[in-house]
Motif scaffolding. Structure first.
Motif, PDB file in Angstrom:
ATOM      1  N   VAL A 242      35.912  36.904  32.428  1.00 54.52           N
ATOM      2  CA  VAL A 242      37.488  35.751  32.042  1.00 54.52           C
ATOM      3  C   VAL A 242      38.620  37.455  32.474  1.00 54.52           C
ATOM      4  CG1 VAL A 242      38.932  35.201  30.798  1.00 54.52           C
ATOM      5  CG2 VAL A 242      36.889  34.235  30.429  1.00 54.52           C
ATOM      6  N   GLU A 243      39.517  37.239  33.462  1.00 53.08           N
ATOM      7  CA  GLU A 243      39.966  38.239  33.343  1.00 53.08           C
ATOM      8  C   GLU A 243      41.925  37.755  33.910  1.00 53.08           C
ATOM      9  OE1 GLU A 243      42.237  41.124  33.873  1.00 53.08           O
ATOM     10  OE2 GLU A 243      39.665  41.964  33.531  1.00 53.08           O
ATOM     11  N   ALA A 244      42.287  37.979  33.532  1.00 51.04           N
ATOM     12  CA  ALA A 244      44.528  38.049  33.167  1.00 51.04           C
ATOM     13  C   ALA A 244      44.907  38.743  34.858  1.00 51.04           C
ATOM     14  CB  ALA A 244      45.351  38.429  32.275  1.00 51.04           C
ATOM     15  N   ASP A 245      44.731  39.740  35.758  1.00 46.47           N
ATOM     16  CA  ASP A 245      44.936  39.851  36.933  1.00 46.47           C
ATOM     17  C   ASP A 245      43.664  39.087  37.926  1.00 46.47           C
ATOM     18  OD1 ASP A 245      44.619  42.003  39.547  1.00 46.47           O
ATOM     19  OD2 ASP A 245      46.886  42.404  37.476  1.00 46.47           O
ATOM     20  N   ARG A 246      44.230  38.889  38.729  1.00 46.30           N
ATOM     21  CA  ARG A 246      43.148  38.244  39.859  1.00 46.30           C
ATOM     22  C   ARG A 246      43.012  38.927  40.977  1.00 46.30           C
ATOM     23  NH1 ARG A 246      46.996  36.195  45.752  1.00 46.30           N
ATOM     24  NH2 ARG A 246      48.530  37.887  45.330  1.00 46.30           N
ATOM     25  N   LYS A 247      43.496  40.167  41.179  1.00 44.74           N
ATOM     26  CA  LYS A 247      42.885  41.346  42.241  1.00 44.74           C
ATOM     27  C   LYS A 247      41.638  42.052  41.210  1.00 44.74           C
ATOM     28  CE  LYS A 247      46.644  41.916  45.087  1.00 44.74           C
ATOM     29  NZ  LYS A 247      48.236  43.235  45.695  1.00 44.74           N
ATOM     30  N   LEU A 248      42.069  41.906  39.672  1.00 46.02           N
ATOM     31  CA  LEU A 248      41.253  42.294  39.279  1.00 46.02           C
ATOM     32  C   LEU A 248      39.685  41.859  39.374  1.00 46.02           C
ATOM     33  CD1 LEU A 248      39.711  45.036  37.445  1.00 46.02           C
ATOM     34  CD2 LEU A 248      41.165  44.094  35.243  1.00 46.02           C
ATOM     35  N   LEU A 249      40.044  40.357  38.518  1.00 49.35           N
ATOM     36  CA  LEU A 249      39.005  39.506  38.421  1.00 49.35           C
ATOM     37  C   LEU A 249      38.507  39.768  39.560  1.00 49.35           C
ATOM     38  CD1 LEU A 249      37.661  37.102  37.476  1.00 49.35           C
ATOM     39  CD2 LEU A 249      40.061  35.667  37.731  1.00 49.35           C
ATOM     40  N   ALA A 250      38.816  39.242  41.213  1.00 48.65           N
ATOM     41  CA  ALA A 250      38.006  39.551  42.577  1.00 48.65           C
ATOM     42  C   ALA A 250      36.984  40.712  42.174  1.00 48.65           C
ATOM     43  CB  ALA A 250      38.666  39.956  43.524  1.00 48.65           C
ATOM     44  N   GLU A 251      37.746  41.691  41.725  1.00 50.41           N
ATOM     45  CA  GLU A 251      37.043  43.076  42.423  1.00 50.41           C
ATOM     46  C   GLU A 251      35.898  43.024  41.114  1.00 50.41           C
ATOM     47  OE1 GLU A 251      39.599  46.072  41.005  1.00 50.41           O
ATOM     48  OE2 GLU A 251      40.512  46.291  43.325  1.00 50.41           O
ATOM     49  N   ARG A 252      36.138  42.100  40.026  1.00 49.93           N
ATOM     50  CA  ARG A 252      34.888  42.054  38.709  1.00 49.93           C
ATOM     51  C   ARG A 252      34.358  41.149  39.295  1.00 49.93           C
ATOM     52  NH1 ARG A 252      36.901  40.915  32.820  1.00 49.93           N
ATOM     53  NH2 ARG A 252      34.804  41.950  33.195  1.00 49.93           N
ATOM     54  N   LEU A 253      33.695  40.257  39.704  1.00 48.83           N
ATOM     55  CA  LEU A 253      33.325  39.279  39.975  1.00 48.83           C
ATOM     56  C   LEU A 253      32.545  39.777  41.285  1.00 48.83           C
ATOM     57  CD1 LEU A 253      35.635  36.454  39.984  1.00 48.83           C
ATOM     58  CD2 LEU A 253      33.497  36.425  38.760  1.00 48.83           C
ATOM     59  N   ARG A 254      32.870  40.468  42.204  1.00 47.72           N
ATOM     60  CA  ARG A 254      32.185  40.503  42.804  1.00 47.72           C
ATOM     61  C   ARG A 254      30.874  42.377  42.779  1.00 47.72           C
ATOM     62  NH1 ARG A 254      33.431  45.929  47.301  1.00 47.72           N
ATOM     63  NH2 ARG A 254      32.184  45.129  48.762  1.00 47.72           N
ATOM     64  N   ALA A 255      31.868  42.775  41.642  1.00 49.61           N
ATOM     65  CA  ALA A 255      30.419  43.999  41.429  1.00 49.61           C
ATOM     66  C   ALA A 255      29.783  42.932  40.655  1.00 49.61           C
ATOM     67  CB  ALA A 255      31.322  44.506  40.482  1.00 49.61           C
ATOM     68  N   ALA A 256      29.830  42.048  40.196  1.00 53.43           N
ATOM     69  CA  ALA A 256      29.040  41.454  39.095  1.00 53.43           C
ATOM     70  C   ALA A 256      27.426  40.988  40.424  1.00 53.43           C
ATOM     71  CB  ALA A 256      29.601  40.352  38.224  1.00 53.43           C
TER      72      ALA A 256
END
Length: 270
Positions: A242-256
């Motif tokens: 869960v992340e409120a910033d879409r760009k940060l969400l994209a980065e966290r999902l890719r990293a995972a």
């Protein structure tokens, strides 16, 4: 400097026969299932939620049968999310759709060009595919509204934020546009990691299974039909993000996903 890639050697008689036998059988499964899914959707036309669930479950069964005919064994780990859910995955091949659909009741977000493909286009439409024209940014609000409607009907929705399939040496940076919806609404996003292997003596998976470059689709699909078998690995991470910033969400999902990703192909230049 990496050596120039060599053209694949011609396949043996057994592989060509295997491909020739699978074509009519797989075609019969596809053509036979199409009127059944249309009939089911017609009968459930007055009940949108029931129609959506029927379509997703039908697609799962259809995908499992197709994978069995292709001798694709799916090795699954992790925990499958319960619908409704949003899920993203790395993208290696058109087989990704069958692998994910065989394990999850879901609809997919696909590029708009698929809608116009002969035979496959109408089938994807009947299965509830949500189309996006990535060349038109103004198409994104419509797509997000369709994703939200699918979630409201109790479905899972899967998309591939890389935007295209790859040869499998890494996971490309994620495009964050479609992640605006979960970021804005605070929805958790699940993630899955895909990989492929081929048996000894067969062409490597990054050539035979991953679909990247300028190889014509028909030639590539015939190569898959000729393989003795394929091992697909699918890891479904139990912890959504869960992340409120879409760009940060994209980065966290890719990293995972990268944490679980095992390269299918050697790195470019290796």
């Amino acid at each position: 400097m990496a050596p120039a890639s060599q053209p694949a050697p011609p396949r043996g008689l057994a592989a060509r026969l295997r491909g020739a036998l699978r074509i009519p059988v797989l075609g019969l499964v596809i053509l036979g299932g199409f009127p059944l899914v249309l009939l089911g959707r017609l009968l459930l036309g007055a009940a949108p939620r029931a129609r959506a669930r029927f379509t997703a479950r039908f697609f799962s069964g259809w995908a499992r049968l197709a994978l069995w005919l292709l001798n694709v064994r799916v090795e699954t780990s992790g925990v499958a999310p319960r619908p409704p859910f949003l899920l993203v995955a790395n993208h290696l091949s058109y087989l990704d759709v069958l692998v994910l659909a065989s394990r999850l009741p879901t609809v997919f977000v696909s590029k708009a060009e698929v809608r116009g493909w002969p035979l496959l286009g109408p089938i994807c439409t009947a299965l509830g595919t949500i189309y996006i024209d990535r060349r038109q940014r103004r198409d994104i609000p419509r797509v997000m509204a369709e994703i939200e409607a699918a979630l409201d009907r109790g479905l899972g929705v899967v998309f591939f934020p890389e935007g295209t399939s790859s040869r499998g040496d890494t996971v490309a940076p994620f495009k964050p546009s479609l992640l605006e919806l979960p970021a804005r609404l605070g929805r958790p996003v699940h993630h899955a990691t895909l990989g492929y292997r081929t048996p000894p003596g067969e062409p490597p998976a990054h050539e035979a299974v991953c679909y990247a470059g300028d190889v014509p689709f028909a030639r590539h699909a015939l190569g898959i039909l000729e393989l003795r078998g394929i091992l697909a690995t699918l890891h479904l991470d139990p912890e959504p993000i869960v992340e409120a910033d879409r760009k940060l969400l994209a980065e966290r999902l890719r990293a995972a996903i990268l944490e679980r990703f095992a390269p299918v192909a050697p790195s470019e230049g290796a």
